[in-house]
Write a protein that holds these residues in place. Structure first.
Motif, short mmCIF file in Angstrom:
data_model
loop_
_atom_site.label_atom_id
_atom_site.label_comp_id
_atom_site.label_asym_id
_atom_site.label_seq_id
_atom_site.Cartn_x
_atom_site.Cartn_y
_atom_site.Cartn_z
N GLU A 1 0.80 -1.23 0.00
CA GLU A 1 0.00 0.00 0.00
C GLU A 1 0.84 1.28 0.00
OE1 GLU A 1 -4.16 1.54 2.05
OE2 GLU A 1 -3.12 -0.23 2.80
N PRO A 2 1.85 1.44 0.85
CA PRO A 2 2.63 2.68 0.81
C PRO A 2 3.35 2.87 -0.54
CG PRO A 2 3.03 1.48 2.85
CD PRO A 2 2.29 0.55 1.94
N GLN B 1 0.90 3.97 -3.26
CA GLN B 1 0.46 5.36 -3.12
C GLN B 1 1.57 6.35 -3.51
OE1 GLN B 1 -1.32 5.99 0.71
NE2 GLN B 1 -2.81 4.36 0.45
#
Length: 389
Positions: A76-77, A80
């Motif tokens: 996820e990081p 993004q």
């Protein structure tokens, strides 16, 4: 057309324009959602580069509004940081996972049995089977990718710049006894370094370069690079392959060259290849049929006696890959349109003599075409003086 090479990432407006084209086609086809599993299509719509493994990444495109990006929580990081545009993120913890917590459970939080869902023709069976509604095979994103935006053209122009420089270095290093693998190591590294210098945030996950050549005992077999210790020899034909993706956008540049002298048996095939190439350029213009370009080039080669020496189509496209649709290929009945990009690379392959092929990255303009790569073109220019190692 003036090219302005750039190594920047797409902005939100560019990504939104791509999404709008996809959603317009979805509307025409009566789709509620479209699933992208192919990493190239995901990159095209998000600027995030991934590779296929047991934890799937899936872009869920609605017929209107922002996309949903189904991703492993682990990533996820990273997602993004790299992604561009308006995106709703939907994560799952792991694969395998307990019942009710699998990736397909999260997919079905969005998709319902009443939905008509478009999927790629190469969509994996497990993703296909996870669609709760009607799954319709349609390569919408691949089709949208065929015509390039101004941004894409300039990104590919940047890759061409790197390849032009790398190819020039390869020819400078050419000498009998020289090992092409050494050129590959140096030149691919130099192109990568230049790319990173121009954009310190460059993405190595979607970058690859090749800068090699085949000597005459191998050049009749265009994908044979099994002997990494092979060396260049006096004469030829040697065939270069300088190609790759820079920060996500591909191109290629190839030439046939000789060291010291041109063997008598190589002169006519070389000139015939150049004549076929000129014909391909003449035909690769807006309004013509892609299949007809290849057929006429092949007919020319056959008229010169090379019917058994043809191994591939006249060309393919580039974009977020090194090889993609559309194709200059017999049987591919599609119209050539402005802002398509092709390789133009008719070739002939003679086992007892060698291979004969040029390849350039070529933009179709409103009135013709524009060669984006640059390298020597004539037999005189490509007969290189012998240098001492």
């Amino acid at each position: 057309m003036n090219l302005t090479p750039t190594n920047e990432f797409p902005n939100e407006s560019e990504i939104a324009s791509r999404l709008e084209k996809v959603q317009q086609e979805m509307h025409k086809q009566g789709l509620d959602y479209y699933l992208c599993h192919d990493p190239d299509n995901i990159f095209y719509l998000t600027n995030f580069a991934n590779f296929i493994h047991e934890r799937p990444f899936i872009v869920i495109v609605p017929v209107s509004g922002a996309i949903t990006f189904l991703i492993p929580k682990l990533e996820e990081p990273h997602v993004q940081i790299r992604s561009v545009g308006e995106i709703n993120y939907l994560s799952y913890f792991e694969f395998p996972a307990p019942k009710g917590e699998m990736w397909f459970d999260r997919l079905q939080d969005v998709l319902k049995p009443s939905h008509r869902v478009g999927i790629e023709s190469l969509c994996p069976v497990n993703v296909h089977n996870a669609v709760p509604g009607e799954a319709i095979i349609s390569d919408i994103v691949d089709d949208v990718r065929m015509i390039k935006s101004e941004f894409e053209i300039n990104r590919i122009a940047y890759t061409c710049q790197l390849l032009n420089e790398g190819h020039a270095t390869l020819l400078e290093q050419a000498a009998p006894g020289h090992m092409p693998v050494l050129s590959h190591k140096e030149i691919s590294g130099s192109m990568t370094q230049r790319m990173i210098t121009d954009n310190l945030s460059s993405n190595l996950l979607c970058t690859n370069f090749a800068a090699v050549s085949q000597p005459p005992n191998l050049s009749h077999d265009p994908h044979n690079f099994t002997d990494v210790l092979t060396t260049m020899v006096e004469g030829g034909p040697h065939v270069t392959v300088v190609a790759g993706k820079a920060n996500g956008y591909g191109a290629e540049l190839e030439r046939t060259f000789f060291l010291g002298h041109v063997p008598e048996k190589a002169k006519k095939p070389f000139e015939d290849m150049l004549e076929a190439r000129a014909l391909a350029y003449e035909l690769t213009i807006p309004g013509n049929c892609m299949s007809e370009v290849d057929r006429k080039v092949n007919d020319f080669f056959k008229s010169r006696g090379y019917a058994k020496n043809l191994l591939h189509r006249t060309g393919h496209s580039f974009g977020v890959t090194n090889h993609e649709a559309p194709f200059l290929a017999e049987g591919y009945e599609h119209e050539i349109k402005p802002n398509m990009i092709f390789s133009i690379e008719p070739g002939i392959y003679l086992p007892s003599i060698g291979g004969f092929r040029f390849s350039d990255t070529v933009l179709v303009t409103e009135s013709g075409n524009l060669k984006m790569t640059k390298a020597p073109e004539t037999l005189e220019e490509l007969t290189l003086p012998i240098k001492n190692l």
